[in-house]
Write a protein that holds these residues in place. Structure first.
Motif, PDB file in Angstrom:
ATOM      1  N   MET A   1       0.849  -1.202   0.000  1.00 34.43           N
ATOM      2  CA  MET A   1       0.000   0.000   0.000  1.00 34.43           C
ATOM      3  C   MET A   1       0.881   1.249   0.000  1.00 34.43           C
ATOM      4  SD  MET A   1      -2.979   1.099   2.732  1.00 34.43           S
ATOM      5  CE  MET A   1      -4.023  -0.289   2.284  1.00 34.43           C
ATOM      6  N   THR A   2       0.561   2.222  -0.828  1.00 36.25           N
ATOM      7  CA  THR A   2       1.345   3.453  -0.906  1.00 36.25           C
ATOM      8  C   THR A   2       1.142   4.302   0.340  1.00 36.25           C
ATOM      9  OG1 THR A   2      -0.417   4.726  -1.957  1.00 36.25           O
ATOM     10  CG2 THR A   2       1.037   3.443  -3.404  1.00 36.25           C
ATOM     11  N   ASP A   3       2.065   5.250   0.564  1.00 38.65           N
ATOM     12  CA  ASP A   3       1.932   6.148   1.709  1.00 38.65           C
ATOM     13  C   ASP A   3       0.645   6.960   1.624  1.00 38.65           C
ATOM     14  OD1 ASP A   3       4.277   5.270   2.828  1.00 38.65           O
ATOM     15  OD2 ASP A   3       5.493   6.937   2.081  1.00 38.65           O
ATOM     16  N   ALA A   4       0.317   7.389   0.405  1.00 36.89           N
ATOM     17  CA  ALA A   4      -0.916   8.172   0.235  1.00 36.89           C
ATOM     18  C   ALA A   4      -2.136   7.346   0.614  1.00 36.89           C
ATOM     19  CB  ALA A   4      -1.033   8.660  -1.198  1.00 36.89           C
ATOM     20  N   ALA A   5      -2.152   6.081   0.255  1.00 30.04           N
ATOM     21  CA  ALA A   5      -3.279   5.213   0.590  1.00 30.04           C
ATOM     22  C   ALA A   5      -3.361   4.973   2.094  1.00 30.04           C
ATOM     23  CB  ALA A   5      -3.153   3.887  -0.149  1.00 30.04           C
ATOM     24  N   ARG A   6      -2.199   4.876   2.771  1.00 27.10           N
ATOM     25  CA  ARG A   6      -2.194   4.652   4.215  1.00 27.10           C
ATOM     26  C   ARG A   6      -2.717   5.877   4.957  1.00 27.10           C
ATOM     27  NH1 ARG A   6       2.211   4.153   6.849  1.00 27.10           N
ATOM     28  NH2 ARG A   6       1.579   2.531   8.315  1.00 27.10           N
TER      29      ARG A   6
END
Length: 354
Positions: free
Chosen positions: A1-6
């Motif tokens: 999972m990308t940082d933006a998604a987290r």
């Protein structure tokens, strides 16, 4: 999972005590903007964790000699005596310091103080945090309620009539475990006037910390949704600060909501205020609140900078771990949006514009 998604969905939080740290001189607005190593909230960590805003509380602390040791919360049962009331003049001075601290945070670019939902939704896009100004405990307001309109003009949009110590308006619940919230009498006549005036000015009334009889009085008098900004379920943790199923049903009937408090002593079934607490207890509260209130009436009210929170979260930069736990519990993205911020926007729009 990308940082933006987290970091998504962004979280709008029901309660923090950052302003108290400025009042106490523990930190400056510039350090909150630039980052600091202590406490739960600063702007860099908020951006990292996806904390887009929340209720920023102005709170008058009790005198130092009234403070209790956190060791009390490690006992299998406890009943801490309530601090004495704070006099009106002292409360006014400290509350003015709180408003000044909030303005300093805004001038430093940490927060944007908002008084309507459209402004909140815009501010949640950044670069600052969206802020609702809240007073926790109304000691700065006299029995004639004269100060309230001036506070409203300066941006106040949420108010809790009591913290835990008694006021001229009513009584709060103590730090007592095991216990329910049915402790002490209901609102005074001044407390009833305060409720009516908050309704007139469209100031949200926060039921967190109010005792059961006071809760019932607000429910009988208020024409707004019943809201507890940072409270948990008595059915999961039998702490006096938590809400009974009867109270939760009353909140649901008014289309109000509850923000889950991350303070571990109100999460754990054993009432212990310990950082080595996982998220399973929080999820049990969340499941119960969703069952009692429905998916449109639950959010979060962290109590950041005012409590011991689970070390798996630690501070606002750890909120991605909360989102991960929700997804692992099986909550879909639509529900995640509601829990993280949508439900707060809904209830504030209904309260302020209804």
């Amino acid at each position: 999972m990308t940082d933006a998604a987290r970091r998504s969905p962004v979280i709008f939080d029901g309660h923090n005590d950052l302003i108290l740290r400025l009042i106490n001189g523990d930190i400056t607005a510039e350090r909150v903007r630039d980052g600091c190593a202590d406490g739960h909230i600063d702007l860099p960590r908020a951006k990292h964790g996806g904390l887009a805003g929340g209720f920023f509380a102005i709170f008058v602390p009790s005198p130092a000699e009234s403070a209790f040791s956190m060791e009390e919360f490690s006992k299998p049962a406890y009943d801490l005596p309530l601090p004495p009331p704070v006099d009106h003049a002292t409360a006014r001075v400290i509350t003015e310091q709180g408003f000044a601290a909030a303005r300093a945070l805004e001038e430093a670019g940490v927060i944007r103080i908002c008084t309507d939902v459209d402004a909140l939704e815009a501010a949640m896009q950044g670069p600052s945090m969206a802020a609702v100004l809240h007073i926790e405990g109304a000691e700065a307001i006299g029995p004639d309620i004269a100060e309230l309109e001036g506070f409203h003009a300066r941006g106040l949009r949420s108010l809790g009539p009591v913290w835990s110590r008694p006021t001229i308006f009513g009584e709060g619940v103590p730090f007592r475990f095991p216990s329910g919230p049915d402790i002490g009498p209901g609102l005074t006549e001044a407390g009833k006037r305060l409720v009516r005036e908050c309704n007139r000015l469209k100031i949200m009334i926060d039921l967190s910390h109010l005792n059961a009889k006071g809760f019932d009085d607000v429910a009988r008098l208020s024409d707004a949704p019943l809201v507890a900004t940072h409270s948990n379920a008595l059915a999961v943790c039998e702490h006096a600060r938590n809400l009974s199923d009867r109270q939760l049903s009353m909140i649901a009937e008014t289309d109000g909501m509850v923000g889950i408090n991350l303070a571990t002593g109100f999460l754990r079934p054993d009432g212990q205020m310990r950082a080595d607490t996982g998220l399973d207890d929080l999820l049990r509260h969340l499941d119960h609140l969703l069952q009692m209130l429905g998916e449109d009436r639950v959010g979060f009210g962290s109590d950041f900078d005012g409590a011991i929170v689970p070390e798996v979260i630690g501070d606002c930069s750890g909120l991605p771990n909360l989102r991960q736990a929700l997804r692992q519990r099986g909550y879909n993205e639509a529900l995640m949006q509601k829990l993280c911020h949508g439900n707060w926007m809904r209830v504030l729009r209904k309260t302020w514009e209804g």
